[in-house]
Enzyme design. Structure first.
Site, PDB file in Angstrom:
ATOM      1  N   ARG A  20      46.039  42.784  27.754  1.00  0.00           N
ATOM      2  CA  ARG A  20      45.655  43.326  29.068  1.00  0.00           C
ATOM      3  C   ARG A  20      44.654  44.467  28.915  1.00  0.00           C
ATOM      4  NH1 ARG A  20      50.777  45.309  31.624  1.00  0.00           N
ATOM      5  NH2 ARG A  20      51.221  45.703  29.455  1.00  0.00           N
ATOM      6  N   ASN A  38      51.077  41.120  33.105  1.00  0.00           N
ATOM      7  CA  ASN A  38      52.061  40.294  32.417  1.00  0.00           C
ATOM      8  C   ASN A  38      52.931  39.572  33.434  1.00  0.00           C
ATOM      9  OD1 ASN A  38      51.295  41.036  29.831  1.00  0.00           O
ATOM     10  ND2 ASN A  38      52.891  42.573  29.588  1.00  0.00           N
TER      11      ASN A  38
END
Length: 90
Positions: A20, A38
């Site tokens: 990320r 996520n």
């Protein structure tokens, strides 16, 4: 230059490996806005909005991701344009 938003689901070893963070960095470098988040199934959802060329560059980068990850599959779809400030890590 056309503006688009794409939502992508990235599967593989993509959680707990900085995916990320690196995605947000790549997105910001390309002048994009959106997020990387996520999901409970172990995948990462990426929303990227900006110029079509730069969104496509990010999608190409997502195919390999950072060296710490392993991308097995990406499902991406163009969605309705939305204005988002910055590129968030969720």
């Amino acid at each position: 230059m056309s503006q688009i938003c794409v939502k992508a689901s990235v599967k593989g070893i993509v959680q707990g490996v900085g995916f990320r963070f690196h995605t947000a960095h790549e997105g910001l470098q390309g002048g994009l806005s959106g997020y990387a988040m996520n999901l409970p199934d172990g995948s990462v959802e990426v929303l990227a909005c900006g110029s079509e060329a730069n969104v496509n560059k990010l999608l190409a980068w997502l195919e390999s991701g950072p060296k710490t990850s392993r991308v097995d599959n990406i499902d991406a779809e163009i969605i309705e344009w939305r204005h988002i400030d910055g590129f968030e890590i969720k």
